[in-house]
Write a protein that holds these residues in place. Structure first.
Motif, PDB file in Angstrom:
ATOM      1  N   LEU A 158     -29.449 -16.395  -4.453  1.00 31.53           N
ATOM      2  CA  LEU A 158     -30.166 -15.450  -5.305  1.00 31.53           C
ATOM      3  C   LEU A 158     -29.202 -14.662  -6.184  1.00 31.53           C
ATOM      4  O   LEU A 158     -29.438 -14.490  -7.387  1.00 31.53           O
ATOM      5  CB  LEU A 158     -30.979 -14.499  -4.425  1.00 31.53           C
ATOM      6  CG  LEU A 158     -31.825 -13.456  -5.151  1.00 31.53           C
ATOM      7  CD1 LEU A 158     -32.867 -14.114  -6.036  1.00 31.53           C
ATOM      8  CD2 LEU A 158     -32.496 -12.528  -4.137  1.00 31.53           C
TER       9      LEU A 158
ATOM     10  N   ILE B 194     -29.074 -14.409 -10.301  1.00 30.48           N
ATOM     11  CA  ILE B 194     -29.200 -13.147 -11.049  1.00 30.48           C
ATOM     12  C   ILE B 194     -27.966 -12.901 -11.905  1.00 30.48           C
ATOM     13  O   ILE B 194     -28.060 -12.408 -13.027  1.00 30.48           O
ATOM     14  CB  ILE B 194     -29.443 -11.975 -10.083  1.00 30.48           C
ATOM     15  CG1 ILE B 194     -30.811 -12.127  -9.412  1.00 30.48           C
ATOM     16  CG2 ILE B 194     -29.357 -10.633 -10.800  1.00 30.48           C
ATOM     17  CD1 ILE B 194     -31.081 -11.101  -8.336  1.00 30.48           C
TER      18      ILE B 194
ATOM     19  N   ASP C  27     -37.956  -6.354  -6.626  1.00 29.89           N
ATOM     20  CA  ASP C  27     -38.121  -7.232  -5.465  1.00 29.89           C
ATOM     21  C   ASP C  27     -39.587  -7.141  -5.062  1.00 29.89           C
ATOM     22  O   ASP C  27     -40.020  -6.157  -4.446  1.00 29.89           O
ATOM     23  CB  ASP C  27     -37.201  -6.789  -4.335  1.00 29.89           C
ATOM     24  CG  ASP C  27     -37.254  -7.717  -3.132  1.00 29.89           C
ATOM     25  OD1 ASP C  27     -38.038  -8.689  -3.156  1.00 29.89           O
ATOM     26  OD2 ASP C  27     -36.519  -7.459  -2.153  1.00 29.89           O
TER      27      ASP C  27
ATOM     28  N   THR D 101     -34.958  -8.694 -14.251  1.00 27.76           N
ATOM     29  CA  THR D 101     -35.221  -9.789 -13.317  1.00 27.76           C
ATOM     30  C   THR D 101     -36.274  -9.352 -12.308  1.00 27.76           C
ATOM     31  O   THR D 101     -36.185  -8.254 -11.747  1.00 27.76           O
ATOM     32  CB  THR D 101     -33.947 -10.203 -12.557  1.00 27.76           C
ATOM     33  OG1 THR D 101     -32.918 -10.564 -13.488  1.00 27.76           O
ATOM     34  CG2 THR D 101     -34.214 -11.387 -11.647  1.00 27.76           C
TER      35      THR D 101
ATOM     36  N   VAL E 291     -37.815 -10.779  -8.761  1.00 28.73           N
ATOM     37  CA  VAL E 291     -37.626 -11.782  -7.716  1.00 28.73           C
ATOM     38  C   VAL E 291     -38.774 -11.680  -6.715  1.00 28.73           C
ATOM     39  O   VAL E 291     -39.252 -10.594  -6.389  1.00 28.73           O
ATOM     40  CB  VAL E 291     -36.266 -11.627  -7.002  1.00 28.73           C
ATOM     41  CG1 VAL E 291     -35.123 -11.748  -7.996  1.00 28.73           C
ATOM     42  CG2 VAL E 291     -36.165 -10.314  -6.256  1.00 28.73           C
ATOM     43  N   CYS E 292     -39.215 -12.827  -6.229  1.00 30.00           N
ATOM     44  CA  CYS E 292     -40.313 -12.898  -5.265  1.00 30.00           C
ATOM     45  C   CYS E 292     -39.966 -14.015  -4.285  1.00 30.00           C
ATOM     46  O   CYS E 292     -40.245 -15.192  -4.544  1.00 30.00           O
ATOM     47  CB  CYS E 292     -41.633 -13.160  -5.988  1.00 30.00           C
ATOM     48  SG  CYS E 292     -43.101 -13.031  -4.953  1.00 30.00           S
ATOM     49  N   VAL E 293     -39.314 -13.640  -3.190  1.00 31.65           N
ATOM     50  CA  VAL E 293     -38.726 -14.604  -2.266  1.00 31.65           C
ATOM     51  C   VAL E 293     -39.637 -14.828  -1.058  1.00 31.65           C
ATOM     52  O   VAL E 293     -39.928 -13.895  -0.301  1.00 31.65           O
ATOM     53  CB  VAL E 293     -37.329 -14.128  -1.797  1.00 31.65           C
ATOM     54  CG1 VAL E 293     -36.721 -15.146  -0.822  1.00 31.65           C
ATOM     55  CG2 VAL E 293     -36.404 -13.926  -2.988  1.00 31.65           C
TER      56      VAL E 293
ATOM     57  N   ILE F 287     -37.895 -15.060 -10.807  1.00 34.41           N
ATOM     58  CA  ILE F 287     -37.359 -15.982  -9.807  1.00 34.41           C
ATOM     59  C   ILE F 287     -38.310 -16.003  -8.622  1.00 34.41           C
ATOM     60  O   ILE F 287     -38.506 -14.989  -7.950  1.00 34.41           O
ATOM     61  CB  ILE F 287     -35.949 -15.569  -9.355  1.00 34.41           C
ATOM     62  CG1 ILE F 287     -34.994 -15.496 -10.555  1.00 34.41           C
ATOM     63  CG2 ILE F 287     -35.414 -16.540  -8.310  1.00 34.41           C
ATOM     64  CD1 ILE F 287     -33.608 -14.957 -10.204  1.00 34.41           C
TER      65      ILE F 287
ATOM     66  N   THR G 109     -40.022 -18.535  -5.210  1.00 38.33           N
ATOM     67  CA  THR G 109     -39.636 -19.598  -4.284  1.00 38.33           C
ATOM     68  C   THR G 109     -40.863 -20.329  -3.767  1.00 38.33           C
ATOM     69  O   THR G 109     -41.908 -19.734  -3.515  1.00 38.33           O
ATOM     70  CB  THR G 109     -38.843 -19.048  -3.084  1.00 38.33           C
ATOM     71  OG1 THR G 109     -39.686 -18.223  -2.276  1.00 38.33           O
ATOM     72  CG2 THR G 109     -37.641 -18.239  -3.539  1.00 38.33           C
TER      73      THR G 109
ATOM     74  N   PHE H 184     -35.583 -22.116  -4.992  1.00 39.22           N
ATOM     75  CA  PHE H 184     -35.786 -21.138  -6.058  1.00 39.22           C
ATOM     76  C   PHE H 184     -36.225 -21.836  -7.340  1.00 39.22           C
ATOM     77  O   PHE H 184     -35.661 -22.877  -7.713  1.00 39.22           O
ATOM     78  CB  PHE H 184     -34.486 -20.384  -6.345  1.00 39.22           C
ATOM     79  CG  PHE H 184     -34.048 -19.459  -5.242  1.00 39.22           C
ATOM     80  CD1 PHE H 184     -34.558 -18.174  -5.147  1.00 39.22           C
ATOM     81  CD2 PHE H 184     -33.112 -19.878  -4.304  1.00 39.22           C
ATOM     82  CE1 PHE H 184     -34.144 -17.317  -4.141  1.00 39.22           C
ATOM     83  CE2 PHE H 184     -32.687 -19.022  -3.288  1.00 39.22           C
ATOM     84  CZ  PHE H 184     -33.209 -17.740  -3.208  1.00 39.22           C
TER      85      PHE H 184
ATOM     86  N   VAL I 253     -36.614 -20.728 -11.370  1.00 38.16           N
ATOM     87  CA  VAL I 253     -36.285 -19.677 -12.334  1.00 38.16           C
ATOM     88  C   VAL I 253     -37.059 -19.914 -13.615  1.00 38.16           C
ATOM     89  O   VAL I 253     -37.011 -21.011 -14.197  1.00 38.16           O
ATOM     90  CB  VAL I 253     -34.771 -19.652 -12.626  1.00 38.16           C
ATOM     91  CG1 VAL I 253     -34.441 -18.527 -13.623  1.00 38.16           C
ATOM     92  CG2 VAL I 253     -33.968 -19.490 -11.349  1.00 38.16           C
TER      93      VAL I 253
END
Length: 215
Positions: A49, A53, A67, A124, A126-128, A158, A160, A208, A210
């Motif tokens: 990650l 980034i 996040d 950015t 992100v969503c993990v 980003i 997943t 991931f 993107v």
């Protein structure tokens, strides 16, 4: 037809219980791994990650990062330690309370993926390991579109998931969707798929994806 086997209230109750019953890593990591396995799983995902980034942050111009679905804040705190300005939210009040108690820089809130709003766009988002835990297709799409709306021009989203080739339910709590489903939602909103990178962790097939905002 959308899979409605896991209504939103039931999903929220599941995650409240999971965050209450398991430690920081297991509750938001791989529930089938022991502590050591989850340490490795988190470390490998975090390293990838951070490479996605980049290292463009600075004390005078930090990257503004969101996040989304932060759980107990493991990744959010790491991003803050790397100099980024971090907002983080999760649908579980139990998880957010834990994250706030740990501190570490991020600003935390309780919200679902489709509820979060920001006065300013993010560099950015992100969503993990969150979106494939949204079984309902309409809720998944609404959350994904909302996350897309939060990304600035030239910024990145980003997310997943497995790229399974088709929609693949796995029990009551997981539905994996192919990259084509993400592209179908995001490309009309001005986000172009620019990179995929698998976790490469043991048998895990998630990776991931993107997306970069072009307009």
């Amino acid at each position: 037809m959308a899979d409605r086997t896991m209504p939103r209230d039931s999903a929220r109750a599941y995650w409240e219980a999971r965050h209450a019953e398991h430690d920081e890593l297991t509750s938001g990591g791989h529930i089938g791994l022991d502590r050591a396995g989850n340490e490795l799983f988190y470390a490998q995902r975090l390293g990838t990650l951070l490479s996605l980034i980049g290292d463009l942050s600075s004390p005078t111009a930090p990257l503004f990062v969101l996040d989304a679905g932060c759980g107990k804040g493991h990744f959010a705190r790491a991003l803050a330690r790397c100099g980024h300005r971090v907002d983080a939210f999760d649908a579980s009040a139990t998880a957010v309370d834990h994250a706030r108690d740990r501190g570490g820089g991020p600003r935390y809130a309780v919200a679902t993926l489709d509820e979060w709003r920001s006065a300013w766009p993010y560099d950015t988002v992100v969503c993990v390991d969150v979106l494939f835990h949204v079984p309902d297709d309409e809720e998944w799409a609404a959350g994904l579109r909302n996350l897309a709306s939060l990304v600035r021009v030239a910024g990145r989203l980003i997310v997943t998931d497995e790229d399974t080739g088709r929609r693949t339910p796995r029990g009551a709590h997981i539905v994996h969707r192919p990259l084509t489903a993400y592209r179908a939602e995001l490309e009309p909103l001005g986000l172009r798929h620019t990179l995929s990178r698998p976790y490469g962790f043991r048998e895990n097939r998630v990776g991931f994806h993107v997306f970069t905002r072009t307009r």
